[in-house]
Scaffold this motif. Structure first.
Motif, PDB file in Angstrom:
ATOM      1  N   ALA A  93       0.855  -1.207   0.000  1.00 42.28           N
ATOM      2  CA  ALA A  93       0.000   0.000   0.000  1.00 42.28           C
ATOM      3  C   ALA A  93       0.885   1.249   0.000  1.00 42.28           C
ATOM      4  O   ALA A  93       0.618   2.211  -0.723  1.00 42.28           O
ATOM      5  CB  ALA A  93      -0.932  -0.011   1.213  1.00 42.28           C
ATOM      6  N   ALA A  94       1.958   1.223   0.791  1.00 43.30           N
ATOM      7  CA  ALA A  94       2.860   2.383   0.841  1.00 43.30           C
ATOM      8  C   ALA A  94       3.426   2.657  -0.547  1.00 43.30           C
ATOM      9  O   ALA A  94       3.465   3.804  -0.999  1.00 43.30           O
ATOM     10  CB  ALA A  94       3.990   2.131   1.837  1.00 43.30           C
ATOM     11  N   HIS A 124       1.172   9.483  -5.507  1.00 40.34           N
ATOM     12  CA  HIS A 124       1.680  10.843  -5.264  1.00 40.34           C
ATOM     13  C   HIS A 124       2.458  11.353  -6.474  1.00 40.34           C
ATOM     14  O   HIS A 124       2.211  12.455  -6.973  1.00 40.34           O
ATOM     15  CB  HIS A 124       2.560  10.874  -4.012  1.00 40.34           C
ATOM     16  N   GLY A 125       3.409  10.548  -6.949  1.00 43.47           N
ATOM     17  CA  GLY A 125       4.269  10.994  -8.057  1.00 43.47           C
ATOM     18  C   GLY A 125       3.482  11.254  -9.330  1.00 43.47           C
ATOM     19  O   GLY A 125       3.695  12.261 -10.020  1.00 43.47           O
ATOM     20  N   LEU A 126       2.537  10.348  -9.621  1.00 40.57           N
ATOM     21  CA  LEU A 126       1.713  10.515 -10.831  1.00 40.57           C
ATOM     22  C   LEU A 126       0.880  11.789 -10.731  1.00 40.57           C
ATOM     23  O   LEU A 126       0.778  12.571 -11.678  1.00 40.57           O
ATOM     24  CB  LEU A 126       0.782   9.294 -10.994  1.00 40.57           C
ATOM     25  N   ILE A 152       9.878   9.378   2.933  1.00 42.29           N
ATOM     26  CA  ILE A 152      10.527  10.574   2.401  1.00 42.29           C
ATOM     27  C   ILE A 152      11.670  10.218   1.447  1.00 42.29           C
ATOM     28  O   ILE A 152      11.875  10.884   0.437  1.00 42.29           O
ATOM     29  CB  ILE A 152      11.013  11.524   3.534  1.00 42.29           C
ATOM     30  N   LYS A 153      12.391   9.163   1.750  1.00 41.46           N
ATOM     31  CA  LYS A 153      13.582   8.843   0.948  1.00 41.46           C
ATOM     32  C   LYS A 153      13.233   8.511  -0.522  1.00 41.46           C
ATOM     33  O   LYS A 153      13.892   9.007  -1.430  1.00 41.46           O
ATOM     34  CB  LYS A 153      14.388   7.725   1.612  1.00 41.46           C
ATOM     35  N   PRO A 154      12.191   7.709  -0.762  1.00 43.90           N
ATOM     36  CA  PRO A 154      11.839   7.462  -2.172  1.00 43.90           C
ATOM     37  C   PRO A 154      11.482   8.757  -2.903  1.00 43.90           C
ATOM     38  O   PRO A 154      11.770   8.891  -4.092  1.00 43.90           O
ATOM     39  CB  PRO A 154      10.607   6.545  -2.088  1.00 43.90           C
ATOM     40  N   VAL A 155      10.874   9.708  -2.178  1.00 34.96           N
ATOM     41  CA  VAL A 155      10.419  10.949  -2.807  1.00 34.96           C
ATOM     42  C   VAL A 155      11.597  11.885  -3.086  1.00 34.96           C
ATOM     43  O   VAL A 155      11.679  12.495  -4.142  1.00 34.96           O
ATOM     44  CB  VAL A 155       9.363  11.633  -1.903  1.00 34.96           C
ATOM     45  N   ASP A 203       9.314   3.168 -11.491  1.00 34.59           N
ATOM     46  CA  ASP A 203       8.486   3.701 -10.386  1.00 34.59           C
ATOM     47  C   ASP A 203       9.205   4.814  -9.628  1.00 34.59           C
ATOM     48  O   ASP A 203       8.594   5.835  -9.289  1.00 34.59           O
ATOM     49  CB  ASP A 203       8.109   2.587  -9.396  1.00 34.59           C
ATOM     50  N   PHE A 204      10.485   4.608  -9.337  1.00 32.51           N
ATOM     51  CA  PHE A 204      11.173   5.612  -8.510  1.00 32.51           C
ATOM     52  C   PHE A 204      11.333   6.950  -9.250  1.00 32.51           C
ATOM     53  O   PHE A 204      11.331   8.002  -8.628  1.00 32.51           O
ATOM     54  CB  PHE A 204      12.519   5.091  -8.006  1.00 32.51           C
ATOM     55  N   ALA A 205      11.428   6.870 -10.580  1.00 28.44           N
ATOM     56  CA  ALA A 205      11.508   8.125 -11.341  1.00 28.44           C
ATOM     57  C   ALA A 205      10.193   8.894 -11.203  1.00 28.44           C
ATOM     58  O   ALA A 205      10.180  10.129 -11.107  1.00 28.44           O
ATOM     59  CB  ALA A 205      11.810   7.824 -12.799  1.00 28.44           C
ATOM     60  N   ILE A 206       9.088   8.169 -11.160  1.00 26.93           N
ATOM     61  CA  ILE A 206       7.775   8.817 -10.997  1.00 26.93           C
ATOM     62  C   ILE A 206       7.652   9.365  -9.572  1.00 26.93           C
ATOM     63  O   ILE A 206       7.254  10.512  -9.351  1.00 26.93           O
ATOM     64  CB  ILE A 206       6.636   7.796 -11.282  1.00 26.93           C
ATOM     65  N   ILE A 207       8.021   8.534  -8.605  1.00 28.36           N
ATOM     66  CA  ILE A 207       7.850   8.891  -7.191  1.00 28.36           C
ATOM     67  C   ILE A 207       8.704  10.105  -6.816  1.00 28.36           C
ATOM     68  O   ILE A 207       8.304  10.915  -5.976  1.00 28.36           O
ATOM     69  CB  ILE A 207       8.199   7.665  -6.303  1.00 28.36           C
ATOM     70  N   SER A 208       9.855  10.244  -7.451  1.00 28.11           N
ATOM     71  CA  SER A 208      10.777  11.316  -7.046  1.00 28.11           C
ATOM     72  C   SER A 208      10.629  12.596  -7.870  1.00 28.11           C
ATOM     73  O   SER A 208      11.531  13.428  -7.922  1.00 28.11           O
ATOM     74  CB  SER A 208      12.220  10.819  -7.078  1.00 28.11           C
ATOM     75  N   GLU A 209       9.481  12.754  -8.487  1.00 25.29           N
ATOM     76  CA  GLU A 209       9.145  14.029  -9.158  1.00 25.29           C
ATOM     77  C   GLU A 209       9.419  15.185  -8.179  1.00 25.29           C
ATOM     78  O   GLU A 209       8.936  15.178  -7.043  1.00 25.29           O
ATOM     79  CB  GLU A 209       7.649  13.968  -9.516  1.00 25.29           C
TER      80      GLU A 209
END
Ligand code: GCO
Length: 446
Positions: free
Chosen positions: A197-198, A205-207, A255-258, A282-288
């Motif tokens: 879920a996280a 969030h990133g999308l 916070i770290k993935p973001v 995924d991480f590229a999206i999440i870290s917008e």
């Protein structure tokens, strides 16, 4: 004590530092009949889940009393109001906008704008439409894409009325409390579910952030995270390691993935069956990149080593606590901001929630909540200290504008700077609210 006193040379006394009050849709709005059911309606209807057996059907009746509530906000002299939009109020199950629901927020936002009160809008403060939970909720990757679609449609409908958008409020609570510990809706309980879920919440969030930047390029677009700093009970290396592990699991995980595009190192300690499914990209999206980071702070937790779990919380028996049992430890607020500042390249920070539940009594028309006032005084000084040590913070929101539905605690815990009599729906500004108002006022003349 009757006043909040902050040194005049503080950043908090500058006119462009934003002070506000915060609420969330499910906690205040009521009137469930004019929106689709959400996971909190279902959870409240499940016996034993809410301490006083209550629900959000009426809450503060804000959908009917919102004009008075806006006047109340105005009377506090704040610069900004943080509210959330109820996804099930503004969207039908087929994914089209519900005009009546959208119109409610448009009227509210127009009124705030007319009064020069900046609107900080959160798109998800935990009220997932039940029909999406029926398809797996945040365990279903598709929910992240549906969230981005909701962000797209609602941000187009609201136009330029919003000063700041936050995609999510506290994904820790939606994932860990909702799908791992099971104490919040939807009440699921499995480690693997919490982690999955996280991941989907972070993806959502990133999308959505990308969509908001496109549709609303002039607003501050970001994310709100909660932090409960973790302290070791002793200097014993085992306790220190336990606190670090807990910090990774409850705080850094979100916070770290973001900000860094990766989970903390302790991700490797998860068993394979507990690891979330992560897709390439995924991480590229999440870290917008964020325009701002919202930080919610209430308390700290102290940990000791424990063979079974790696870490175990310690009850600080003699420490001062609020009515919800959370330790009052303002130093942790300074420590948190400094450690985030040292660890990450932070965008501008807004303190999007800070406050305390106290056992308030309305007597002869007044609420003398010196304990809450003391909490605000100490935490504003702790914030001032972090800013003086180099952290950029641009605003602060008291949680909460008024007493409201405190999730699994129902109406038993009062966090407001305004007292709500749930029978008469009468609002009374508490002493802490008057002090907050006076401080904001005094700052404007300094
Ligand atoms: C949170 C939520 C609020 C709560 C508040 C007190 O931080 O958990 O954003 O909805 O009411 O924090 O628990």
């Amino acid at each position: 004590m009757k006043n909040i006193q902050i040194p005049k040379d503080s950043r908090l006394c500058q006119k462009d530092f934003i002070f506000g009050v915060a609420t969330a849709s499910f906690q205040i709005e009521g009137s469930a009949d004019s929106r689709l059911p959400c996971i909190w309606d279902t959870f409240c209807a499940t016996p034993g889940k809410i301490r006083d057996g209550s629900d959000g059907l009426l809450a503060c009746d804000h959908v009917n009393l919102w004009r008075d509530d806006v006047k109340l906000i105005q009377s506090l002299g704040v610069d900004a109001y943080r509210l959330s939009i109820s996804w099930p109020r503004v969207m039908f199950a087929d994914g089209s906008l519900n005009p009546a629901g959208v119109d409610f927020y448009i009227q509210l936002l127009d009124e705030l704008k007319a009064l020069n009160i900046k609107a900080f809008v959160t798109l998800y403060h935990w009220d997932l439409p039940q029909h999406l939970e029926d398809k797996g909720g945040w365990l279903n990757r598709e929910t992240a894409y549906l969230f981005a679609d909701y962000a797209d449609k609602i941000s187009q409908a609201l136009g330029d009325r919003v000063y700041s958008y936050a995609t999510l409020n506290e994904p820790f609570c939606s994932s860990y409390l909702g799908y791992e510990a099971g104490i919040h809706a939807p009440g699921k309980q499995q480690k693997a579910w919490g982690r999955q879920a996280a991941h989907h919440l972070l993806l959502a969030h990133g999308l959505a952030l990308k969509v908001l930047k496109k549709n609303s390029p002039n607003s501050l677009n970001g994310l709100v995270l909660n932090f409960t700093p973790c302290y070791a009970q002793t200097e014993d290396p085992a306790d220190v390691a336990a606190a670090q592990l807990a910090d990774d699991y409850f705080n850094q995980w979100y916070i770290k993935p973001v900000l860094d595009g990766a989970y903390p190192k302790s991700f490797a300690l998860l068993s394979d069956s507990d690891k979330p499914v992560i897709h390439d990209g995924d991480f590229a999206i999440i870290s917008e990149p964020l325009d701002f980071l919202g930080v919610n702070f209430y308390t700290r937790t102290v940990y000791q080593a424990c063979a079974e779990n790696g870490f175990a919380p310690v009850d600080m028996v003699d420490a001062p606590k609020t009515d919800i049992g959370w330790e009052i430890y303002p130093q942790a607020f300074t420590d948190l901001l400094l450690s985030l500042h040292q660890q990450y390249r932070l965008p501008p920070v807004y303190i999007t929630e800070n406050g305390a539940a106290m056992d308030d009594k309305l007597q002869n028309g007044v609420v003398v909540d010196e304990d809450r006032l003391g909490y605000y005084q100490a935490h504003l000084l702790a914030l001032d200290s972090a800013i003086r040590q180099g952290v950029r913070v641009d605003g602060y929101f008291a949680w909460s504008l008024m007493d409201n539905f405190e999730w699994a605690e129902g109406y038993l815990k009062r966090f407001g700077i305004v007292y709500v009599d749930y029978q008469s729906q009468q609002r009374t500004i508490k002493q802490s609210g008057l002090a907050y108002r006076d401080f904001i006022q005094s700052r404007k003349s300094c």
